[in-house]
Design a protein around this motif. Sequence first.
Motif, PDB file in Angstrom:
ATOM      1  N   VAL A   3       8.441  21.343   7.097  1.00  0.00           N
ATOM      2  CA  VAL A   3       8.353  19.945   7.521  1.00  0.00           C
ATOM      3  C   VAL A   3       7.189  19.264   6.803  1.00  0.00           C
ATOM      4  O   VAL A   3       7.311  18.133   6.321  1.00  0.00           O
ATOM      5  CB  VAL A   3       8.201  19.840   9.056  1.00  0.00           C
ATOM      6  N   ALA A   4       6.040  19.945   6.718  1.00  0.00           N
ATOM      7  CA  ALA A   4       4.848  19.369   6.085  1.00  0.00           C
ATOM      8  C   ALA A   4       5.067  19.108   4.599  1.00  0.00           C
ATOM      9  O   ALA A   4       4.452  18.187   4.040  1.00  0.00           O
ATOM     10  CB  ALA A   4       3.651  20.286   6.292  1.00  0.00           C
ATOM     11  N   ARG A   5       5.924  19.883   3.946  1.00  0.00           N
ATOM     12  CA  ARG A   5       6.230  19.621   2.535  1.00  0.00           C
ATOM     13  C   ARG A   5       6.906  18.268   2.371  1.00  0.00           C
ATOM     14  O   ARG A   5       6.682  17.561   1.397  1.00  0.00           O
ATOM     15  CB  ARG A   5       7.130  20.723   1.972  1.00  0.00           C
ATOM     16  N   ARG A   6       7.709  17.900   3.353  1.00  0.00           N
ATOM     17  CA  ARG A   6       8.423  16.628   3.291  1.00  0.00           C
ATOM     18  C   ARG A   6       7.603  15.484   3.893  1.00  0.00           C
ATOM     19  O   ARG A   6       7.667  14.361   3.421  1.00  0.00           O
ATOM     20  CB  ARG A   6       9.758  16.754   4.020  1.00  0.00           C
ATOM     21  N   SER A   7       6.892  15.790   4.975  1.00  0.00           N
ATOM     22  CA  SER A   7       6.103  14.769   5.669  1.00  0.00           C
ATOM     23  C   SER A   7       4.832  15.412   6.233  1.00  0.00           C
ATOM     24  O   SER A   7       4.869  16.001   7.315  1.00  0.00           O
ATOM     25  CB  SER A   7       6.926  14.143   6.799  1.00  0.00           C
ATOM     26  N   MET A  28       5.772  28.937  11.979  1.00  0.00           N
ATOM     27  CA  MET A  28       4.885  28.579  10.905  1.00  0.00           C
ATOM     28  C   MET A  28       5.684  28.162   9.679  1.00  0.00           C
ATOM     29  O   MET A  28       5.280  27.233   8.983  1.00  0.00           O
ATOM     30  CB  MET A  28       3.949  29.744  10.602  1.00  0.00           C
ATOM     31  N   VAL A  29       6.777  28.845   9.439  1.00  0.00           N
ATOM     32  CA  VAL A  29       7.623  28.494   8.295  1.00  0.00           C
ATOM     33  C   VAL A  29       8.201  27.095   8.487  1.00  0.00           C
ATOM     34  O   VAL A  29       8.206  26.282   7.562  1.00  0.00           O
ATOM     35  CB  VAL A  29       8.741  29.542   8.106  1.00  0.00           C
ATOM     36  N   ALA A  30       8.651  26.803   9.701  1.00  0.00           N
ATOM     37  CA  ALA A  30       9.238  25.495   9.977  1.00  0.00           C
ATOM     38  C   ALA A  30       8.198  24.391   9.782  1.00  0.00           C
ATOM     39  O   ALA A  30       8.493  23.354   9.177  1.00  0.00           O
ATOM     40  CB  ALA A  30       9.803  25.452  11.392  1.00  0.00           C
ATOM     41  N   VAL A  31       6.982  24.609  10.278  1.00  0.00           N
ATOM     42  CA  VAL A  31       5.920  23.610  10.117  1.00  0.00           C
ATOM     43  C   VAL A  31       5.625  23.405   8.640  1.00  0.00           C
ATOM     44  O   VAL A  31       5.466  22.273   8.168  1.00  0.00           O
ATOM     45  CB  VAL A  31       4.649  24.021  10.884  1.00  0.00           C
ATOM     46  N   ILE A  56       3.989  14.493   9.982  1.00  0.00           N
ATOM     47  CA  ILE A  56       4.817  15.114  11.016  1.00  0.00           C
ATOM     48  C   ILE A  56       4.514  16.606  11.104  1.00  0.00           C
ATOM     49  O   ILE A  56       4.441  17.172  12.197  1.00  0.00           O
ATOM     50  CB  ILE A  56       6.314  14.846  10.765  1.00  0.00           C
ATOM     51  N   GLY A  57       4.293  17.244   9.968  1.00  0.00           N
ATOM     52  CA  GLY A  57       3.903  18.655   9.977  1.00  0.00           C
ATOM     53  C   GLY A  57       2.600  18.862  10.732  1.00  0.00           C
ATOM     54  O   GLY A  57       2.458  19.814  11.515  1.00  0.00           O
ATOM     55  N   ALA A  58       1.644  17.954  10.520  1.00  0.00           N
ATOM     56  CA  ALA A  58       0.361  18.040  11.228  1.00  0.00           C
ATOM     57  C   ALA A  58       0.557  17.865  12.728  1.00  0.00           C
ATOM     58  O   ALA A  58      -0.052  18.576  13.533  1.00  0.00           O
ATOM     59  CB  ALA A  58      -0.605  16.996  10.689  1.00  0.00           C
TER      60      ALA A  58
END
Length: 102
Positions: free
Chosen positions: A7-11, A1-4, A14-16
């Motif tokens: 990633v979602a903060r940047r993109s 969950m932390v990794a997602v 892609i996080g979705a």
Amino acid sequence: MVAVSEVARRSPGIGALISALPLIAVLSMIWLWRDTGDADRMAQYAQGTFWYVLPSLPMFLLIPALLKRGFAFWTALAAGWVLTIVLYMGMAALLARGDIRP
């Protein structure tokens, strides 16, 4: 969950994509198969997962619609949960009526 989340903060797209992957369902199928080796049980599990994913999907349309209209995040999230619960109950009733056992 932390990794997602990172990633979602940047993109966000892609996080979705990463969070939409059915990792829990696939891992559960592997574990169920390892424990039982029962093809009928596995088929029932996969079919049930399909039927219960469907009522959760509108939540992902309602939340952004509410956020774009100025609703607070927690209000939009709660509305999404309520919608999903109502749709789950409707799906369960519909499946029972159609004699489909998820």
